[in-house]
Design a protein around this motif. Sequence first.
Motif, PDB file in Angstrom:
ATOM      1  N   ASN A 268       1.115  -0.912  -0.188  1.00  0.00           N
ATOM      2  CA  ASN A 268      -0.460  -0.251   0.306  1.00  0.00           C
ATOM      3  C   ASN A 268       0.750   0.880   0.014  1.00  0.00           C
ATOM      4  O   ASN A 268       2.058   1.229   0.531  1.00  0.00           O
ATOM      5  N   ARG A 269       1.021   1.975  -0.585  1.00  0.00           N
ATOM      6  CA  ARG A 269       1.666   3.064  -0.919  1.00  0.00           C
ATOM      7  C   ARG A 269       0.467   4.397  -1.520  1.00  0.00           C
ATOM      8  O   ARG A 269      -0.329   5.164  -2.744  1.00  0.00           O
ATOM      9  N   GLN A 270       0.530   5.312  -0.298  1.00  0.00           N
ATOM     10  CA  GLN A 270      -0.689   6.755  -0.217  1.00  0.00           C
ATOM     11  C   GLN A 270      -1.816   5.470  -0.464  1.00  0.00           C
ATOM     12  O   GLN A 270      -2.911   6.870  -1.263  1.00  0.00           O
ATOM     13  N   GLY A 271      -2.076   5.090   0.056  1.00  0.00           N
ATOM     14  CA  GLY A 271      -3.659   4.995   0.383  1.00  0.00           C
ATOM     15  C   GLY A 271      -3.626   4.041  -1.318  1.00  0.00           C
ATOM     16  O   GLY A 271      -5.285   3.907  -1.409  1.00  0.00           O
ATOM     17  N   ILE A 272      -3.082   3.370  -1.412  1.00  0.00           N
ATOM     18  CA  ILE A 272      -3.254   2.711  -3.116  1.00  0.00           C
ATOM     19  C   ILE A 272      -2.584   1.251  -3.196  1.00  0.00           C
ATOM     20  O   ILE A 272      -1.718   1.346  -2.524  1.00  0.00           O
ATOM     21  N   GLU A 273      -3.537   0.214  -3.144  1.00  0.00           N
ATOM     22  CA  GLU A 273      -3.052  -0.890  -3.762  1.00  0.00           C
ATOM     23  C   GLU A 273      -2.324  -1.209  -5.250  1.00  0.00           C
ATOM     24  O   GLU A 273      -2.542  -0.837  -5.748  1.00  0.00           O
ATOM     25  N   GLU A 358       0.172  -0.151 -10.207  1.00  0.00           N
ATOM     26  CA  GLU A 358      -0.903   0.042  -9.568  1.00  0.00           C
ATOM     27  C   GLU A 358      -1.494  -0.758 -11.127  1.00  0.00           C
ATOM     28  O   GLU A 358      -1.148  -0.345 -11.978  1.00  0.00           O
ATOM     29  N   TYR A 411      -3.555  10.889  -4.872  1.00  0.00           N
ATOM     30  CA  TYR A 411      -5.264  11.532  -4.984  1.00  0.00           C
ATOM     31  C   TYR A 411      -5.946  11.942  -6.207  1.00  0.00           C
ATOM     32  O   TYR A 411      -7.553  11.184  -6.027  1.00  0.00           O
ATOM     33  N   ARG A 414      -6.328   7.733  -6.758  1.00  0.00           N
ATOM     34  CA  ARG A 414      -7.768   7.087  -5.722  1.00  0.00           C
ATOM     35  C   ARG A 414      -8.420   7.625  -6.446  1.00  0.00           C
ATOM     36  O   ARG A 414     -10.056   6.634  -5.900  1.00  0.00           O
ATOM     37  N   ASP A 418     -11.442   4.749  -7.852  1.00  0.00           N
ATOM     38  CA  ASP A 418     -13.186   4.834  -7.499  1.00  0.00           C
ATOM     39  C   ASP A 418     -14.343   5.189  -7.940  1.00  0.00           C
ATOM     40  O   ASP A 418     -15.310   5.184  -7.853  1.00  0.00           O
TER      41      ASP A 418
END
Length: 481
Positions: A268-273, A358, A411, A414, A418
Amino acid sequence: MLVLWPAIVDLVLTNELMLTPGSVQYGVWKETPINIFMEFYMFNWTNPEEILDENKKPHFTEHGPYVFREHHQRVNVSWKDNNDTVEFHQIRTYHFDKELSNGSLDDIITTADPVALAAPYVVRKNPALLFGLNLVMDVAKTERSISKTVNQFLFEGYNDTLLDLVNSIHNPEFNIPFDKFGWFYNRNNSWQYDGKFDMYTGKDKLTKLGVLTEWNDSNRTEDNFGECAMVNGTTGEVWPPLSNTDDVDLFVTDLCRTLKMEYSGKVNRQGIEGNLYLAGNRSLDNGQQFPENKCFCGGPDSEESCMPAGAMNVSKCKFGAPAFVSLPHFHKADPIYLEKVDMPPPNEETDELFIVVEPNTGVPMEVEAKLQINLLMQPYKQIGIFKKVPRVLIPMFYFKQSAKLTPHLAYLMRIVLDLKMIGFIVAGVLVFIGLVIFVSGIYMTIWGRWSKVPKPADTVCLIDDENVSTISSENVENPVT
């Protein structure tokens, strides 16, 4: 919206990921918007005069980091619509960052003389040339070690008497197109240094995005043999979507070869898998553990260049110099390398070469490319200064190239990831509201509860105990009463 939203998102995302003029991918690729740092760590040889002592190991101290900010730009871009590829050169620009560095570019470093090590290695199979080279080295007063500034070793370069004499001979064995020596001499702000690339744009198939088809107008390099000579993989800055956990290929121009990056799980990097890929044993092996890597070893007629696992032979990529590349401090390498030198030990956390991608978009989220440059010192009976030296890999320096997504780009990433879920949520809310309105309408229709505003009565009845009369409401001041 519930039915069409996923298809709409995929269509928009595909168009933006393709490397075509106007796409988001093109803007990021044309001129890299994130900070890239190049850190150099130099090895200082403290006891070169003791190299002939069998009881003494070459001792090295580590100096640095000397940090440069690196900027990438693609130029000479040419599109090939017939096979959906793009041809280009790239410019790397380096600016020294004094505040982030631990030391000055004027620091003096002592190390093995690269030119002195390279010259006899190039003609090692020709005794007559070795004998003549020894005379040239005597005239040039060449020594085993040399002391220069960090900047001279890296970008500025320095004049070398032996190099000048060798170039003046015009012997085809010595094909060195430089008037000075420096590990990155003539590289800063050069569009020719890294060569010409040809890679897929992803317009035909997004799964081929960023994959190289040719380097310097060929799908093979002249520096390896068989399958090892194939130009495979990406350059590391543009990746196709990665839908599985297979290993990936990374083509490194400084090595003139492809590195097999091994899948090592999710991080996980900065809330991203993302997928984590490491330079593992397969990448560093020379055929001992993985027979298919034997073709990286220098060919069937060059057994002397087959080093133990952990040091990649890149001599042909470096104009014949005895250059071998490893991870910093010989991390993951055969213990024999560290047994012959006295230097800082490897660190599993800081010496790893890795990349985090990613998988759905192929966007690299974090990169730390770390490689150590070593030169082979070995005895030559025809060369006086090397007649009795041990056979040992001399560590020269290692570099760490690092980059990662900025918080703003993370950001946005993400949000992109999403988008499908956001669409489903919005569509679900709309469906729920629609159902509520629909059910409410049916209920009120069935029970006759639709609200209606009654009209004022036209007449009023006035009733008392004795008389009942009807009069117009127009003649009554207060009809309610």
